[in-house]
Scaffold this motif. Structure first.
Motif, PDB file in Angstrom:
ATOM      1  N   LYS A 187      90.406  32.310  29.587  1.00 25.50           N
ATOM      2  CA  LYS A 187      90.455  31.572  28.325  1.00 25.50           C
ATOM      3  C   LYS A 187      89.828  30.186  28.431  1.00 25.50           C
ATOM      4  O   LYS A 187      89.711  29.479  27.427  1.00 25.50           O
ATOM      5  CB  LYS A 187      91.901  31.441  27.851  1.00 25.50           C
ATOM      6  CG  LYS A 187      92.547  32.777  27.485  1.00 25.50           C
ATOM      7  CD  LYS A 187      93.976  32.586  26.980  1.00 25.50           C
ATOM      8  CE  LYS A 187      94.602  33.925  26.609  1.00 25.50           C
ATOM      9  NZ  LYS A 187      96.003  33.743  26.131  1.00 25.50           N
ATOM     10  N   MET A 188      89.433  29.803  29.622  1.00 23.26           N
ATOM     11  CA  MET A 188      88.777  28.510  29.817  1.00 23.26           C
ATOM     12  C   MET A 188      87.325  28.574  29.360  1.00 23.26           C
ATOM     13  O   MET A 188      86.743  29.654  29.226  1.00 23.26           O
ATOM     14  CB  MET A 188      88.862  28.094  31.290  1.00 23.26           C
ATOM     15  CG  MET A 188      90.259  27.849  31.796  1.00 23.26           C
ATOM     16  SD  MET A 188      90.338  27.532  33.598  1.00 23.26           S
ATOM     17  CE  MET A 188      89.319  26.063  33.739  1.00 23.26           C
ATOM     18  N   VAL A 189      86.742  27.412  29.127  1.00 24.98           N
ATOM     19  CA  VAL A 189      85.322  27.345  28.786  1.00 24.98           C
ATOM     20  C   VAL A 189      84.526  27.731  30.023  1.00 24.98           C
ATOM     21  O   VAL A 189      84.583  27.050  31.051  1.00 24.98           O
ATOM     22  CB  VAL A 189      84.935  25.929  28.305  1.00 24.98           C
ATOM     23  CG1 VAL A 189      83.435  25.868  28.015  1.00 24.98           C
ATOM     24  CG2 VAL A 189      85.736  25.549  27.073  1.00 24.98           C
ATOM     25  N   GLN A 190      83.805  28.823  29.938  1.00 28.42           N
ATOM     26  CA  GLN A 190      83.049  29.303  31.084  1.00 28.42           C
ATOM     27  C   GLN A 190      81.809  28.432  31.309  1.00 28.42           C
ATOM     28  O   GLN A 190      81.157  27.992  30.370  1.00 28.42           O
ATOM     29  CB  GLN A 190      82.651  30.759  30.865  1.00 28.42           C
ATOM     30  CG  GLN A 190      83.828  31.690  30.616  1.00 28.42           C
ATOM     31  CD  GLN A 190      84.850  31.675  31.754  1.00 28.42           C
ATOM     32  OE1 GLN A 190      84.506  31.976  32.900  1.00 28.42           O
ATOM     33  NE2 GLN A 190      86.100  31.336  31.453  1.00 28.42           N
ATOM     34  N   GLY A 191      81.511  28.203  32.589  1.00 25.40           N
ATOM     35  CA  GLY A 191      80.384  27.351  32.928  1.00 25.40           C
ATOM     36  C   GLY A 191      80.728  25.869  32.959  1.00 25.40           C
ATOM     37  O   GLY A 191      79.836  25.031  33.060  1.00 25.40           O
ATOM     38  N   ARG A 192      82.033  25.547  32.876  1.00 24.56           N
ATOM     39  CA  ARG A 192      82.490  24.156  32.913  1.00 24.56           C
ATOM     40  C   ARG A 192      83.719  24.055  33.808  1.00 24.56           C
ATOM     41  O   ARG A 192      84.545  24.965  33.866  1.00 24.56           O
ATOM     42  CB  ARG A 192      82.843  23.649  31.509  1.00 24.56           C
ATOM     43  CG  ARG A 192      81.658  23.510  30.575  1.00 24.56           C
ATOM     44  CD  ARG A 192      80.799  22.315  30.983  1.00 24.56           C
ATOM     45  NE  ARG A 192      79.669  22.113  30.088  1.00 24.56           N
ATOM     46  CZ  ARG A 192      78.469  22.640  30.264  1.00 24.56           C
ATOM     47  NH1 ARG A 192      78.254  23.459  31.306  1.00 24.56           N
ATOM     48  NH2 ARG A 192      77.486  22.398  29.422  1.00 24.56           N
ATOM     49  N   PHE A 193      83.823  22.940  34.493  1.00 23.62           N
ATOM     50  CA  PHE A 193      85.034  22.698  35.270  1.00 23.62           C
ATOM     51  C   PHE A 193      86.221  22.520  34.331  1.00 23.62           C
ATOM     52  O   PHE A 193      86.071  22.112  33.173  1.00 23.62           O
ATOM     53  CB  PHE A 193      84.879  21.435  36.128  1.00 23.62           C
ATOM     54  CG  PHE A 193      83.882  21.568  37.237  1.00 23.62           C
ATOM     55  CD1 PHE A 193      84.129  22.404  38.318  1.00 23.62           C
ATOM     56  CD2 PHE A 193      82.703  20.841  37.216  1.00 23.62           C
ATOM     57  CE1 PHE A 193      83.217  22.517  39.356  1.00 23.62           C
ATOM     58  CE2 PHE A 193      81.779  20.940  38.248  1.00 23.62           C
ATOM     59  CZ  PHE A 193      82.034  21.791  39.314  1.00 23.62           C
ATOM     60  N   GLY A 194      87.422  22.807  34.857  1.00 21.95           N
ATOM     61  CA  GLY A 194      88.623  22.555  34.073  1.00 21.95           C
ATOM     62  C   GLY A 194      88.813  21.081  33.803  1.00 21.95           C
ATOM     63  O   GLY A 194      88.287  20.225  34.520  1.00 21.95           O
ATOM     64  N   ASP A 195      89.582  20.768  32.761  1.00 16.96           N
ATOM     65  CA  ASP A 195      89.717  19.371  32.337  1.00 16.96           C
ATOM     66  C   ASP A 195      90.935  18.665  32.905  1.00 16.96           C
ATOM     67  O   ASP A 195      91.190  17.504  32.581  1.00 16.96           O
ATOM     68  CB  ASP A 195      89.738  19.293  30.804  1.00 16.96           C
ATOM     69  CG  ASP A 195      90.905  20.068  30.189  1.00 16.96           C
ATOM     70  OD1 ASP A 195      91.847  20.448  30.933  1.00 16.96           O
ATOM     71  OD2 ASP A 195      90.878  20.302  28.966  1.00 16.96           O
ATOM     72  N   SER A 196      91.724  19.323  33.752  1.00 19.91           N
ATOM     73  CA  SER A 196      92.910  18.666  34.312  1.00 19.91           C
ATOM     74  C   SER A 196      92.516  17.750  35.463  1.00 19.91           C
ATOM     75  O   SER A 196      91.496  17.946  36.124  1.00 19.91           O
ATOM     76  CB  SER A 196      93.928  19.703  34.802  1.00 19.91           C
ATOM     77  OG  SER A 196      93.377  20.488  35.838  1.00 19.91           O
ATOM     78  N   GLY A 197      93.322  16.748  35.697  1.00 18.22           N
ATOM     79  CA  GLY A 197      93.052  15.797  36.759  1.00 18.22           C
ATOM     80  C   GLY A 197      93.506  16.300  38.115  1.00 18.22           C
ATOM     81  O   GLY A 197      94.142  17.353  38.242  1.00 18.22           O
ATOM     82  N   ARG A 198      93.201  15.543  39.136  1.00 15.35           N
ATOM     83  CA  ARG A 198      93.605  15.874  40.496  1.00 15.35           C
ATOM     84  C   ARG A 198      94.994  15.307  40.779  1.00 15.35           C
ATOM     85  O   ARG A 198      95.324  14.196  40.383  1.00 15.35           O
ATOM     86  CB  ARG A 198      92.587  15.284  41.484  1.00 15.35           C
ATOM     87  CG  ARG A 198      92.844  15.615  42.953  1.00 15.35           C
ATOM     88  CD  ARG A 198      91.730  15.060  43.840  1.00 15.35           C
ATOM     89  NE  ARG A 198      91.702  13.610  43.804  1.00 15.35           N
ATOM     90  CZ  ARG A 198      92.324  12.821  44.683  1.00 15.35           C
ATOM     91  NH1 ARG A 198      93.050  13.364  45.643  1.00 15.35           N
ATOM     92  NH2 ARG A 198      92.248  11.525  44.579  1.00 15.35           N
TER      93      ARG A 198
END
Length: 279
Positions: A187-198
């Protein structure tokens, strides 16, 4: 450590690139990762530190120290995106918000001057000492076990739709944080890193009581026999440490493979006995 040969986000998203060997698409074709060490770390640490000490008086000495702190840094290893390390800035792996330590030594006064020599020599003259420590949990990163950014790696940080943190009263060993706050990989945007922080999740706190009981038996003027009984983790409390923050859901959308659960702990009670000849 910067990977000079990392693909850019989405490089393998569509055909024909999605079926081509990763190394054929890299900036330096035919090579794998090319790592370069940079002295470009950015970190800071701020804290309030308080200490209280009592010098030996009437057989008792103790010390107490407390630290309230926050440690931040960019990724100490390899940033998720070699072309933009700014999203990696967050809590350092060594961050512990609260740390409280207490140490003590107490010459037990009981039976020390008892009139009966047997009681005085066996039950009197014991020394109790110990260290007790409490600290907040370690930071953790929420990840997905797939190459959602399509750059030829095995994982990425997850994308969030809510706050993953749970109030203390709602945490359990099988659900330490809000697992539904993270999107399933598909369900994530494919071709992009996830938006959560480290390092956005804090794991279980830690506490331990280490205690020693000893006695010196006088054998000669310049010779003593010392008996020691030591216990590490005296109360045998489970010191939980790790959590599973790798996003995995089953076909029904339920967390699976221990996702969200506490997965490890420190050692249980350890007992140690010893005799030492001092001369």
């Amino acid at each position: 450590t910067i990977n000079l040969n990392q693909l850019r986000q989405g490089a393998r998203l569509n055909a024909p690139q999605s079926a081509i060997n990763v190394n054929a698409l890299r900036p330096f074709p035919g090579y794998g990762n090319i790592n370069m060490n940079e002295n470009g770390e950015s970190s800071n640490y701020n804290s309030l530190q308080v200490a209280l000490n009592r010098r030996l008086e009437r057989g008792l000495s103790f010390g107490l120290n407390y630290t309230f702190s926050r440690a931040l840094d960019s990724s100490p290893g390899t940033p998720q995106d070699a072309y933009d390390a700014r999203p990696d800035y967050g809590l350092a792996s060594i961050h512990r918000k609260h740390v409280l330590n207490f140490n003590y030594v107490y010459d037990l006064p009981f039976f020390r001057r008892h009139s009966n020599a047997l009681v005085r020599n066996t039950l009197g003259g014991w020394e109790l000492s110990g260290i007790t420590g409490f600290q907040s949990g370690a930071p953790n990163t929420v990840t997905v076990p797939v190459d959602v950014a399509r750059i030829g790696v095995s994982s990425s940080r997850a994308s969030l739709i809510a706050d993953p943190r749970l109030p203390a009263g709602q945490r359990t060993l099988t659900r330490w944080f809000n697992t539904e706050a993270a999107l399933a990989p598909e369900k994530m945007v494919q071709g992009r890193f996830g938006d959560s922080g480290r390092n956005i999740l804090i794991g279980p706190g830690f506490s331990q009581w280490d205690v020693a009981l000893l006695k010196n038996f006088r054998m000669r003027e310049k010779m003593n026999l010392q008996f020691r009984a030591e216990s590490f983790n005296l109360w045998n409390h489970a010191a939980f440490t790790g959590i599973n923050a790798t996003v995995r859901f089953d076909a029904a959308g339920k967390p699976t493979q221990n996702y969200g659960a506490v997965t490890s702990s420190g050692p249980g009670r350890v007992l140690s006995f010893g005799l030492k000849l001092l001369f």
